[in-house]
Design a protein around this motif. Structure first.
Motif, PDB file in Angstrom:
ATOM      1  N   ALA A   1       0.656  -1.134  -0.137  1.00 52.10           N
ATOM      2  CA  ALA A   1       0.352   0.047  -0.172  1.00 52.10           C
ATOM      3  C   ALA A   1       0.988   1.117  -0.181  1.00 52.10           C
ATOM      4  CB  ALA A   1      -1.100  -0.327   1.160  1.00 52.10           C
ATOM      5  N   ALA A   2       2.750   1.081   0.744  1.00 48.28           N
ATOM      6  CA  ALA A   2       3.047   1.887   0.353  1.00 48.28           C
ATOM      7  C   ALA A   2       3.707   2.453  -0.701  1.00 48.28           C
ATOM      8  CB  ALA A   2       4.638   1.615   1.498  1.00 48.28           C
ATOM      9  N   PHE A   3       3.401   1.844  -1.326  1.00 44.63           N
ATOM     10  CA  PHE A   3       4.044   1.413  -3.139  1.00 44.63           C
ATOM     11  C   PHE A   3       3.202   2.701  -3.671  1.00 44.63           C
ATOM     12  CE2 PHE A   3       7.402  -1.448  -2.671  1.00 44.63           C
ATOM     13  CZ  PHE A   3       8.507  -0.017  -2.888  1.00 44.63           C
TER      14      PHE A   3
ATOM     15  N   LEU B   1       2.113   5.963  -5.901  1.00 41.12           N
ATOM     16  CA  LEU B   1       1.846   6.180  -7.229  1.00 41.12           C
ATOM     17  C   LEU B   1      -0.239   7.626  -6.783  1.00 41.12           C
ATOM     18  CD1 LEU B   1       1.699   5.180  -9.994  1.00 41.12           C
ATOM     19  CD2 LEU B   1       0.310   3.871  -8.992  1.00 41.12           C
ATOM     20  N   LEU B   2      -0.569   7.172  -5.883  1.00 42.54           N
ATOM     21  CA  LEU B   2      -1.323   8.296  -5.629  1.00 42.54           C
ATOM     22  C   LEU B   2      -1.362   9.626  -6.164  1.00 42.54           C
ATOM     23  CD1 LEU B   2      -4.602   8.788  -4.633  1.00 42.54           C
ATOM     24  CD2 LEU B   2      -4.009   8.327  -2.773  1.00 42.54           C
ATOM     25  N   GLY B   3       0.176   9.951  -4.571  1.00 44.47           N
ATOM     26  CA  GLY B   3       0.315  11.470  -4.740  1.00 44.47           C
ATOM     27  C   GLY B   3       0.633  12.233  -5.797  1.00 44.47           C
ATOM     28  N   TRP B   4       1.976  10.819  -6.461  1.00 44.61           N
ATOM     29  CA  TRP B   4       2.561  11.603  -7.614  1.00 44.61           C
ATOM     30  C   TRP B   4       1.710  11.740  -8.765  1.00 44.61           C
ATOM     31  CZ3 TRP B   4       6.445  14.447  -7.767  1.00 44.61           C
ATOM     32  CH2 TRP B   4       7.511  14.843  -5.757  1.00 44.61           C
ATOM     33  N   VAL B   5       0.857  10.708  -9.009  1.00 46.17           N
ATOM     34  CA  VAL B   5       0.214  10.915 -10.426  1.00 46.17           C
ATOM     35  C   VAL B   5      -0.945  10.755 -10.970  1.00 46.17           C
ATOM     36  CG1 VAL B   5       0.223   8.803 -12.289  1.00 46.17           C
ATOM     37  CG2 VAL B   5       2.344   8.618 -11.293  1.00 46.17           C
TER      38      VAL B   5
ATOM     39  N   VAL C   1      -9.817   7.895  -2.113  1.00 45.51           N
ATOM     40  CA  VAL C   1      -9.435   8.930  -2.655  1.00 45.51           C
ATOM     41  C   VAL C   1     -10.465  10.740  -2.340  1.00 45.51           C
ATOM     42  CG1 VAL C   1     -10.060  10.551  -4.785  1.00 45.51           C
ATOM     43  CG2 VAL C   1      -9.311   8.090  -4.768  1.00 45.51           C
ATOM     44  N   GLN C   2     -11.336  10.141  -1.086  1.00 46.87           N
ATOM     45  CA  GLN C   2     -12.435  11.462  -1.350  1.00 46.87           C
ATOM     46  C   GLN C   2     -10.989  12.513  -0.204  1.00 46.87           C
ATOM     47  OE1 GLN C   2     -16.227  10.980  -0.413  1.00 46.87           O
ATOM     48  NE2 GLN C   2     -16.530  12.592   0.309  1.00 46.87           N
ATOM     49  N   ARG C   3      -9.957  11.805   0.714  1.00 47.61           N
ATOM     50  CA  ARG C   3     -10.081  12.876   1.635  1.00 47.61           C
ATOM     51  C   ARG C   3      -8.612  13.489   0.948  1.00 47.61           C
ATOM     52  NH1 ARG C   3     -12.856   9.694   3.226  1.00 47.61           N
ATOM     53  NH2 ARG C   3     -13.267   8.990   4.767  1.00 47.61           N
TER      54      ARG C   3
ATOM     55  N   ALA D   1      -2.052  17.458  -0.460  1.00 51.11           N
ATOM     56  CA  ALA D   1      -2.960  16.019  -0.946  1.00 51.11           C
ATOM     57  C   ALA D   1      -1.513  15.320  -0.776  1.00 51.11           C
ATOM     58  CB  ALA D   1      -3.632  15.974  -2.127  1.00 51.11           C
ATOM     59  N   ARG D   2      -0.569  15.361  -1.720  1.00 54.41           N
ATOM     60  CA  ARG D   2       0.312  14.152  -2.153  1.00 54.41           C
ATOM     61  C   ARG D   2       1.743  13.908  -0.164  1.00 54.41           C
ATOM     62  NH1 ARG D   2       4.163  17.533  -5.293  1.00 54.41           N
ATOM     63  NH2 ARG D   2       2.906  16.345  -7.521  1.00 54.41           N
ATOM     64  N   ARG D   3       1.347  14.594   0.242  1.00 52.69           N
ATOM     65  CA  ARG D   3       2.218  14.281   1.689  1.00 52.69           C
ATOM     66  C   ARG D   3       1.744  14.020   2.785  1.00 52.69           C
ATOM     67  NH1 ARG D   3       5.057  20.455   2.213  1.00 52.69           N
ATOM     68  NH2 ARG D   3       6.742  20.394   1.217  1.00 52.69           N
ATOM     69  N   GLY D   4       0.134  14.399   2.381  1.00 52.18           N
ATOM     70  CA  GLY D   4      -0.829  13.119   2.929  1.00 52.18           C
ATOM     71  C   GLY D   4      -0.836  11.764   2.788  1.00 52.18           C
ATOM     72  N   ALA D   5      -0.912  11.793   1.512  1.00 54.76           N
ATOM     73  CA  ALA D   5      -0.723  10.344   1.118  1.00 54.76           C
ATOM     74  C   ALA D   5       0.857   9.967   1.252  1.00 54.76           C
ATOM     75  CB  ALA D   5      -0.957  10.162  -0.773  1.00 54.76           C
ATOM     76  N   LEU D   6       2.115  10.578   1.297  1.00 51.61           N
ATOM     77  CA  LEU D   6       2.929   9.858   1.819  1.00 51.61           C
ATOM     78  C   LEU D   6       3.158   9.366   3.507  1.00 51.61           C
ATOM     79  CD1 LEU D   6       5.901  12.183  -0.053  1.00 51.61           C
ATOM     80  CD2 LEU D   6       5.281   9.795  -0.683  1.00 51.61           C
ATOM     81  N   PHE D   7       2.088  10.490   3.903  1.00 53.43           N
ATOM     82  CA  PHE D   7       2.075  10.391   5.475  1.00 53.43           C
ATOM     83  C   PHE D   7       1.455   9.300   5.504  1.00 53.43           C
ATOM     84  CE2 PHE D   7      -0.059  11.609  10.099  1.00 53.43           C
ATOM     85  CZ  PHE D   7       1.342  11.120  10.181  1.00 53.43           C
ATOM     86  N   ALA D   8       1.123   8.787   4.857  1.00 55.78           N
ATOM     87  CA  ALA D   8      -0.585   7.736   5.016  1.00 55.78           C
ATOM     88  C   ALA D   8       0.601   5.633   4.593  1.00 55.78           C
ATOM     89  CB  ALA D   8      -1.366   7.624   3.936  1.00 55.78           C
ATOM     90  N   GLY D   9       1.204   6.137   3.878  1.00 57.77           N
ATOM     91  CA  GLY D   9       2.529   5.690   3.233  1.00 57.77           C
ATOM     92  C   GLY D   9       3.431   5.276   4.105  1.00 57.77           C
ATOM     93  N   PHE D  10       4.024   6.181   4.889  1.00 61.86           N
ATOM     94  CA  PHE D  10       4.793   5.260   5.976  1.00 61.86           C
ATOM     95  C   PHE D  10       3.690   4.829   7.556  1.00 61.86           C
ATOM     96  CE2 PHE D  10       7.772   9.047   4.767  1.00 61.86           C
ATOM     97  CZ  PHE D  10       8.434   8.428   4.580  1.00 61.86           C
ATOM     98  N   LEU D  11       2.353   5.429   7.881  1.00 62.70           N
ATOM     99  CA  LEU D  11       1.574   4.595   8.897  1.00 62.70           C
ATOM    100  C   LEU D  11       1.053   3.343   8.442  1.00 62.70           C
ATOM    101  CD1 LEU D  11      -0.975   7.274   9.830  1.00 62.70           C
ATOM    102  CD2 LEU D  11       1.738   7.204  11.041  1.00 62.70           C
ATOM    103  N   LYS D  12       1.374   2.684   6.747  1.00 65.92           N
ATOM    104  CA  LYS D  12       1.155   1.585   6.718  1.00 65.92           C
ATOM    105  C   LYS D  12       2.356   0.710   6.505  1.00 65.92           C
ATOM    106  CE  LYS D  12      -1.981   0.111   4.894  1.00 65.92           C
ATOM    107  NZ  LYS D  12      -2.703  -0.876   5.401  1.00 65.92           N
ATOM    108  N   LEU D  13       3.334   1.048   7.189  1.00 64.73           N
ATOM    109  CA  LEU D  13       4.114   0.459   7.482  1.00 64.73           C
ATOM    110  C   LEU D  13       4.261  -0.540   9.111  1.00 64.73           C
ATOM    111  CD1 LEU D  13       7.366   1.657   6.045  1.00 64.73           C
ATOM    112  CD2 LEU D  13       5.727   0.112   4.878  1.00 64.73           C
ATOM    113  N   LEU D  14       3.597   0.457   9.693  1.00 61.03           N
ATOM    114  CA  LEU D  14       3.336  -0.030  11.096  1.00 61.03           C
ATOM    115  C   LEU D  14       2.592  -1.266  11.595  1.00 61.03           C
ATOM    116  CD1 LEU D  14       2.335   3.519  12.459  1.00 61.03           C
ATOM    117  CD2 LEU D  14       4.215   2.219  12.352  1.00 61.03           C
TER     118      LEU D  14
END
Length: 562
Positions: free
Chosen positions: A90-92, A96-100, A270-272, A282-295
């Motif tokens: 999900a982190a990967f 993709l969500l944030g950049w593409v 995606v609504q978030r 929005a991109r940083r939010g997606a990246l932050f969620a990516g780090f959280l998904k490692l927990l």
């Protein structure tokens, strides 16, 4: 579980509900104004003014339902670590969500994912995704969340029906009250309650066991007994291509297809990002969620492994055939007074955040994709009012669905209803991805691909159900048998490729769309710069990629964990 809980535990659970409802009330006031003065952007997209922190926490919290917590911890107790790969992958996909995807969504100003499909392709594509999404939310997602929530209450000694009604009414109340703003701010708080509570379970479970080394020793000794899995199966993410459940090829190439649909094109998630004040947040939010998904590997999966070791030492009692109860067993067995209440609050936070997200995204789809299309001159206040009524209707539909849901849960049919999402996602992922990168892909190619993919996916689902339930007999070696024997992740790859080929063929055989209509919805016409500059977003992305790769190596046959 109620007999194991002190008055402090019950007080903490009550405080949790109080804080959640207070946050919802606070969020329902936009810039100090009462909720009645909100417009549609305020109600459905939180005013389009949210920062990265709240977006990232909400993405994480909405995704993590109590069924995922119990399922992943159960996988730990069953030595099924490859399931944890879904969390790390999900982190990967969030990268993709944030950049593409995010730049297109925010520049076009869409409220819903079906609305974006109409801009890129046609109204027919929009209607397809709207109907499929709402039905999937109501029949599967909302039902499963309510059921798992009612079971949590049941373990506390609260009757199933009472627990289900409490969950639906409490969550529906604050979703109606404040719209997306209430949902994402309660999500943010719920995310950290969830992390703290599950982290406490991990800490106290290891302490009771005697530490990490003692856990490894216990599992090694248990592996010498017939029927017990070897140590390496607990800490190995990768299995052979021939594995019937989690082949490495399916994980590496099939799971990302499901991930693209879920994280990048599903309104529920995606609504978030659509509520962000700008693309960077929005991109940083997606990246932050990516780090959280490692927990989840450490706070969901590892507790399951700890529970297995405790079971082997006779310090915990649960059935490995129903290992999803491993985490509740640890909560009641080892957490001190007060922390039990926090852990239960964490489970309730997980399911309430997911349920509120499902309510809110469904009402948004209904209001924007159906009502606004039917009545294009509707005022902003009217749209908000319709969205609130849609949420109330969903609450009552959910309550009415509970008797059917409970009966379905007793058999195999509910599992297959849940599988719908896995079998319908490849065509949706293909249509979104190829639509962004190839401007010559047209509306006819997209709609034919969507319906053909839907027919193939549902055919697999129906045949699989009828076969396993004994309704039809499938002969060994027959084409139907071969069709059913394909691992579901491999099937996702095949279905994705078929849908892509259909899109290419139909698009090439039919007239292209107007170049002007594709200006903001494809890379070729969007004006997006591709020059790489080492901004903080890029650096965070690189760190996230390295973190996932490091975990992949660590939990591999040649890694330190083995």
């Amino acid at each position: 579980m109620l007999e194991y809980m002190s008055s402090w535990d019950l007080l903490i659970i009550a405080i949790y509900f109080g804080i959640t409802l207070w946050i919802a009330w606070w969020a329902s006031r936009v810039h100090g104004k009462p909720q009645i003065e909100q417009d549609s952007a305020d109600y459905f997209l939180a005013g389009k003014n949210e920062g990265w922190f709240v977006i990232g926490a909400s993405l994480f919290s909405s995704n993590i339902g109590s069924e995922i917590i119990l399922g992943v911890s159960g996988a730990g107790a069953r030595a099924e670590m490859p399931m944890a790969n879904f969390e790390m992958l999900a982190a990967f996909i969030l990268i993709l969500l944030g950049w593409v995807f995010v730049p297109f969504y925010l520049r076009t100003g869409v409220y819903t994912m079906p609305e974006f499909l109409e801009l890129r392709y046609s109204k027919a594509c929009r209607n397809y995704l709207s109907v499929v999404s709402i039905l999937a939310y109501v029949i599967t997602k909302i039902s499963l969340i309510i059921f798992s929530g009612a079971l949590i209450f049941e373990t506390m000694g609260v009757p199933f029906w009472t627990g289900a009604i409490i969950i639906v009414l409490a969550t529906g109340f604050y979703t109606v009250l404040g719209g997306l703003k209430a949902v994402i701010y309660t999500d943010m708080v719920q995310a950290f309650i969830l992390i703290a509570s599950c982290g406490a379970v991990t800490y106290f479970g290891l302490a009771q066991l005697g530490g990490w080394d003692e856990m490894i020793t216990t599992i090694q000794q248990a592996s010498t007994k017939p029927g017990n899995p070897p140590l390496e199966r607990f800490f190995n993410l990768w299995r052979p291509m021939t594995d019937t459940q989690y082949p490495w090829t399916g994980m590496l190439f099939g799971a990302p297809i499901l991930g693209v649909w879920y994280w990048c094109t599903d309104q529920f998630i995606v609504q978030r990002t659509l509520s962000a004040r700008d693309i960077s947040n929005a991109r940083r939010g997606a990246l932050f969620a990516g780090f959280l998904k490692l927990l989840p590997v450490f706070i969901f999966f590892i507790p399951g492994v700890i529970a297995y070791a405790l079971l082997q030492k006779g310090m915990l009692d649960f059935s490995t055939s129903n290992a999803d109860y491993a985490l509740p067993a640890m909560i009641t067995g080892f957490l001190p007074s007060g922390l039990k209440g926090l852990a239960i609050a964490g489970l309730l936070a997980a399911l309430m955040s997911s349920l509120s997200s499902a309510f809110n995204s469904s009402s948004t789809l209904f209001t924007i994709d159906f009502y606004k299309q039917y009545k294009p001159k509707a005022s902003e206040k009217e749209l908000v009012w319709v969205g609130q009524l849609a949420t109330v209707a969903l609450v009552f539909v959910s309550l009415g669905w509970i008797p059917f849901m409970k009966s379905l849960m007793g058999g195999g049919i509910f599992f297959y209803l849940q599988s719908i999402q896995a079998y319908i996602s490849p065509p949706i992922a293909a249509v979104f991805l190829f639509g962004l990168y190839f401007k010559w892909m047209n509306a006819k190619g997209a709609i034919v691909s969507l319906w053909m993919g839907f027919a193939l996916g549902v055919s697999r689902l129906v045949i699989e159900f009828m076969s396993k339930e004994g309704i039809i007999e499938v002969k060994e070696g027959s084409l139907v048998n071969i069709f059913l024997d394909i691992n579901f992740l491999h099937f996702a790859i095949i279905l994705f490729v078929i849908c892509a080929v259909i899109m290419v063929i139909v698009s090439r055989l039919t007239p292209p769309q107007s170049e002007k209509s594709l200006r903001l919805v494809t890379f070729q016409r969007s004006g997006i710069k591709t020059k790489l500059v080492f901004t903080s977003d890029v650096i965070l992305t690189i760190i996230l990629i390295i973190s996932v790769l490091a975990l992949w190596v660590f939990f591999s046959p040649w890694g330190i964990a083995n």
